[in-house]
Design a protein around this motif. Structure first.
Motif, short mmCIF file in Angstrom:
data_model
loop_
_atom_site.label_atom_id
_atom_site.label_comp_id
_atom_site.label_asym_id
_atom_site.label_seq_id
_atom_site.Cartn_x
_atom_site.Cartn_y
_atom_site.Cartn_z
N ASN A 14 -9.97 0.92 15.90
CA ASN A 14 -8.70 0.20 15.84
C ASN A 14 -8.41 -0.30 14.43
N PHE A 15 -9.45 -0.82 13.77
CA PHE A 15 -9.27 -1.41 12.45
C PHE A 15 -8.91 -0.35 11.40
N LEU A 16 -9.68 0.73 11.33
CA LEU A 16 -9.43 1.74 10.31
C LEU A 16 -8.08 2.41 10.50
N GLY A 17 -7.68 2.60 11.74
CA GLY A 17 -6.37 3.19 11.97
C GLY A 17 -5.25 2.26 11.55
N LEU A 18 -5.40 0.98 11.80
CA LEU A 18 -4.33 0.02 11.54
C LEU A 18 -4.12 -0.27 10.06
N ILE A 19 -5.21 -0.44 9.31
CA ILE A 19 -5.06 -0.86 7.92
C ILE A 19 -4.47 0.24 7.04
N GLY A 20 -4.58 1.50 7.48
CA GLY A 20 -4.01 2.58 6.68
C GLY A 20 -2.51 2.48 6.53
N TYR A 21 -1.84 1.87 7.50
CA TYR A 21 -0.38 1.81 7.46
C TYR A 21 0.10 0.92 6.31
N TRP A 22 -0.39 -0.31 6.26
CA TRP A 22 0.10 -1.22 5.23
C TRP A 22 -0.36 -0.77 3.84
N ALA A 28 10.78 -4.69 -2.54
CA ALA A 28 9.50 -4.22 -2.00
C ALA A 28 9.33 -4.61 -0.54
N LEU A 29 9.59 -5.86 -0.23
CA LEU A 29 9.43 -6.31 1.16
C LEU A 29 10.47 -5.65 2.06
N GLY A 30 11.68 -5.44 1.54
CA GLY A 30 12.71 -4.76 2.31
C GLY A 30 12.32 -3.33 2.62
N ALA A 31 11.74 -2.64 1.63
CA ALA A 31 11.30 -1.25 1.85
C ALA A 31 10.19 -1.20 2.90
N CYS A 32 9.29 -2.16 2.86
CA CYS A 32 8.22 -2.20 3.86
C CYS A 32 8.78 -2.46 5.25
N ALA A 33 9.71 -3.40 5.33
CA ALA A 33 10.28 -3.74 6.64
C ALA A 33 11.07 -2.57 7.22
N LEU A 34 11.89 -1.93 6.38
CA LEU A 34 12.71 -0.81 6.87
C LEU A 34 11.85 0.38 7.25
N SER A 35 10.74 0.59 6.53
CA SER A 35 9.88 1.74 6.83
C SER A 35 9.19 1.60 8.19
N CYS A 36 9.14 0.36 8.70
CA CYS A 36 8.53 0.16 10.02
C CYS A 36 9.29 0.90 11.11
N ALA A 83 4.45 6.05 6.40
CA ALA A 83 4.49 4.78 5.67
C ALA A 83 4.61 5.02 4.17
N PHE A 84 3.83 5.96 3.66
CA PHE A 84 3.87 6.26 2.22
C PHE A 84 5.23 6.85 1.83
N PHE A 85 5.68 7.81 2.59
CA PHE A 85 6.95 8.48 2.28
C PHE A 85 8.13 7.52 2.39
N ALA A 86 8.23 6.82 3.52
CA ALA A 86 9.40 5.97 3.77
C ALA A 86 9.45 4.79 2.80
N ALA A 87 8.32 4.11 2.60
CA ALA A 87 8.32 2.94 1.72
C ALA A 87 8.65 3.34 0.29
N GLY A 88 8.08 4.45 -0.18
CA GLY A 88 8.36 4.89 -1.55
C GLY A 88 9.80 5.28 -1.76
N VAL A 89 10.37 6.02 -0.82
CA VAL A 89 11.76 6.47 -0.95
C VAL A 89 12.74 5.31 -0.83
N LEU A 90 12.51 4.41 0.11
CA LEU A 90 13.41 3.28 0.30
C LEU A 90 13.35 2.28 -0.85
N TYR A 91 12.17 2.17 -1.46
CA TYR A 91 12.01 1.17 -2.51
C TYR A 91 12.87 1.45 -3.73
#
Length: 500
Positions: free
Chosen positions: A394-402, A442-450, A478-486
């Motif tokens: 559970n832990f390794l899968g979850l932390i990869g997202y952020w 940065a925070l907006g890109a993270c939120a929208l990528s969710c 997460a990598f693609f969406a956050a980078g593009v939106l940012y």
């Protein structure tokens, strides 16, 4: 480089708690220097520096191979082995598929923290402090919280593994709790001392672990040649295991430059990148593949199956080494203690991230937070000790997202917004919230990528509609969406606050 030095300006003269270049000492002076006990610790070589930037004239370390050994020992331990066992044991993959996933996703995901490590000599900034130039002074508190949780999670997993392993050699007479305390105290000592002792320890810590693995292969290698046939791999199982593997390594991007800020800025970036890249991949790929091979062969060896009961990785190691008698028990102790080479530098970076999380605490000596980390680690590890495999997956899968989203934003800021120019960072602004970015982009890109990440999650507690068909692709999106939106959000932010 001259521009970078100039940009640092008078700040370097104000921040005097730095390396004593004349004596090549890494002990620092700080606001506590008038205290007798602090002066004594400094004379012994203790490092007190936290997130205060290192000026150009203070970056004098030319032992660049040190970063290779830090990452080598960081990952040359039983936790890497246990992560490899997840492929066959949890996701039902065969040995070949497990090893291919391990190889490809480690080679891919380790590139980002390796690249971030090259920034330390150029900027003299700790990684989470450098992230202020994209997330802002206050905005970076959010990823700092995630980073603190991730690092503490890794320490907990390591402590549980070490406690398991120590307990296995005493036939249960030594409780897991005692092993957890022993490992935590050793790690605290190394982390408490700081950069110089940490570098020395990590340069040597991998050697006894290598001996253990070689002996284990010597006595148990005959069982690894013909693993039992596995069910055909599904895309969902492969991608879910890939997410776990990625979560293991990509989280290092939040501490990539923490151990390179004392390096001479004249060093070629490719050299630091190569040392880091090899330091990640040599131990992780080899040991995770070994873990996968052993886990796939467990059903063929009754003694291994008994030791591995309830996912006891420490018991599995002990069972592999049992044919060597008392020498095997000694080697099992060495394997248990190998986790200290991961916990100690994690404590070190935990201290730095805590200062970013609560900025007023930047004046507190770094080593005080190692004590705090130990006080948190021991009780939580003891409580969670008997649910290791559920916790690990559970832990390794979850932390990869952020971590993936964080890395994409920091990378986009440097390569796109600043055009890869280190001189564009005004180091005088490192603690000025009025001149640093607001962090809204940065925070907006993270939120929208969710909106893309959440439907792509495949975890025990939640399976998104996209993941139900594809497997877990959350970290990739997460990598693609956050980078593009940012990027567009950051350009919009620049209209209201100029680049600093």
């Amino acid at each position: 480089m001259a521009e970078t030095d100039k940009s640092y300006g008078d700040s370097a003269d104000v921040e005097k708690d730095a390396v004593s270049v004349g004596e090549s000492s890494l002990a620092q002076k700080d606001w506590h220097y008038s205290y007798k006990w602090t002066r004594k610790l400094l004379q012994w070589g203790l490092e007190t520096r936290g997130i205060t930037p290192v000026s150009v004239r203070e970056r004098v370390d030319t032992q660049y191979s040190k970063i290779f050994f830090i990452w080598l020992s960081f990952n040359f331990n039983i936790l890497s082995f246990s992560a490899g066992t997840l492929g066959p044991a949890v996701f039902g993959l065969g040995l070949r598929d497990s090893c291919l996933v391990i190889l490809f996703f480690n080679l891919l995901c380790s590139a980002l923290p390796s690249y971030f490590g090259t920034w330390g000599p150029k900027l003299g900034l700790r990684q989470m402090c450098q992230a202020r130039y994209s997330f802002g002074y206050y905005g970076v508190i959010v990823p700092s919280i995630f980073n603190l949780c991730s690092m503490m999670g890794f320490c907990i997993l390591n402590c549980i593994l070490g406690g398991q392993t120590l307990s296995s050699i005493s036939d249960g007479r030594l409780s897991w709790s005692v092993g957890i305390v022993v490992i935590s105290i050793i790690s605290l000592f190394v982390s408490f001392c700081g950069y110089r002792v940490l570098g020395w320890y990590e340069r040597l810590a991998w050697i006894p672990v290598l001996v253990v693995y070689l002996v284990a292969l010597g006595v148990g290698g005959k069982h690894l040649g013909n693993p039992p046939p596995a069910e055909p791999a599904t895309a969902a199982a492969i991608l879910s295991f890939a997410s776990t593997v990625a979560g293991f390594v990509i989280t290092y991007c939040s501490l990539g430059s923490d151990f390179t800020i004392y390096f001479n800025p004249s060093v070629q970036s490719w050299r630091i990148f190569l040392y880091s890249y090899l330091g990640f991949n040599i131990p992780i790929i080899l040991i995770q593949c070994l873990g996968a091979a052993v886990a796939a062969s467990v059903p063929l060896v009754p003694a291994w199956e008994e030791g591995y009961a309830n996912g006891n990785v420490g018991g599995l190691i002990e069972a592999m080494l049992r044919p060597t008698g008392n020498f095997g028990k000694f080697l099992t102790v060495l394997m248990a203690l190998s986790v200290t080479a991961n916990i100690a530098p994690t404590f070190y970076s935990f201290s730095l991230s805590f200062q970013v999380f609560i900025p007023p605490l930047a004046v507190v000596p770094r080593y005080m937070f190692s004590l705090l980390a130990t006080a948190i680690l021991i009780p939580i590890s003891i409580i969670g000790a008997h649910k290791f495999y559920d916790t690990l997956t559970n832990f390794l899968g979850l932390i990869g997202y952020w971590a993936s989203a964080f890395g994409a934003i920091v990378l986009a800021e440097h390569l796109v917004i600043r055009r890869g120019d280190f001189a564009s960072y005004d180091l005088r602004c490192w603690k000025d919230p009025r001149r640093l970015p607001t962090g809204l982009a940065a925070l907006g890109a993270c939120a929208l990528s969710c909106a893309l990440i959440v439907p792509s999650i495949d975890q025990v507690w939640f399976v998104g509609p996209i993941a139900a068909h594809t497997g877990d692709i959350g970290f990739e999106l997460a990598f693609f969406a956050a980078g593009v939106l940012y990027i567009p959000l950051r350009y919009l932010e620049l209209r209201f606050r100029p680049l600093a």
